[in-house]
Design a protein around this motif. Structure first.
Motif, short mmCIF file in Angstrom:
data_model
loop_
_atom_site.label_atom_id
_atom_site.label_comp_id
_atom_site.label_asym_id
_atom_site.label_seq_id
_atom_site.Cartn_x
_atom_site.Cartn_y
_atom_site.Cartn_z
N LEU A 56 0.81 -1.22 0.00
CA LEU A 56 0.00 0.00 0.00
C LEU A 56 0.84 1.27 0.00
N THR A 57 2.15 1.13 -0.08
CA THR A 57 3.05 2.27 0.02
C THR A 57 2.80 3.29 -1.08
N SER A 94 -1.30 -7.12 4.02
CA SER A 94 -0.79 -5.95 3.31
C SER A 94 0.24 -5.23 4.15
N ASN A 136 2.48 -1.31 4.55
CA ASN A 136 2.50 0.10 4.19
C ASN A 136 3.76 0.75 4.78
N SER A 160 5.50 4.74 5.22
CA SER A 160 5.21 6.17 5.08
C SER A 160 6.40 7.01 5.52
#
Length: 215
Positions: free
Chosen positions: A64-65, A113, A115, A117
């Protein structure tokens, strides 16, 4: 999105520690900032239903990055991540359906998933005055103008595990209802082995603090 609530809390906490660095703090390792959050997405779902026995684990970890996040050589071993989720589901008493053609027969569909940030923040010091202060008298001599501003980046990462209700599978291309999810978040720092080890530990903790998932 509620999946990222813990990320914001972590960021606020870390910023507080950084700007308070002149005081002694107890955390000594990157892993000290790791946290795990789990929640029942559907309060009416009956996890104790003995008929719930099987699961299908998606064979791909969804990334999801944000594409704008700078590249890094640090990566988590996705194969180990999927195997750890599989291990915990099996330990909880479920039977895996590995054939993708039979996925719609599973009681739970399991999605994983990740991610990453980049979280930027600015700090500044200095201020009014300058040598001599206003008019060359009084309160000057302690500060300077303009203030000095520095920008720092705190990189965070998260692993997300979701259980979807396979028995409520609607028609194709419609949303499958989620009944549980777990989020493990922390600072995205260290080497590949360290990141993977902390991620696997977070997955274990998700199931440990969700005993109602056990058969």
């Amino acid at each position: 999105m509620k999946n990222f609530t813990s990320l914001f809390k972590l960021l606020a906490y870390v910023i507080f520690l950084l700007v308070s660095s002149c005081y002694p703090i107890s955390p000594e390792f990157v892993s000290d900032f790791d946290s795990v959050f789990t929640e029942k997405s559907n309060a009416d779902f009956d996890f104790a239903n003995p008929a719930i026995q099987t699961y299908y684990l998606a064979d791909t970890v969804i990334v999801l990055t944000d594409p704008s996040v700078s590249d890094t050589n640090l990566e988590v071993d996705f194969e180990l991540v999927l195997n750890q989720v599989r291990f915990n589901m099996n330990q909880a008493g479920y039977t895996e359906i590995s054939d993708s053609n039979l996925a719609t027969q599973a009681d739970f569909l399991v999605l994983v998933s990740v991610n990453r940030s980049d979280n930027y923040f600015s700090t500044w010091w200095g201020g009014w005055g300058g040598w001599g202060g206003w008019g060359g008298w009084g309160w000057g001599g302690c500060c300077f103008f303009p203030p000095v501003v520095t920008t720092s980046n705190i990189r965070t990462g998260a692993i997300i595990v979701e259980l979807l209700d396979g028995k409520s599978l609607p028609q194709r291309n419609q949303t499958i209802p989620e009944v549980w999810y777990g989020v493990g978040s922390g600072l995205f720092r260290g080497n590949n082995t360290n990141l993977t080890t902390r991620t696997l530990r977070a997955i274990d903790q998700m199931f440990l603090q969700s005993p109602y998932l056990n058969r």
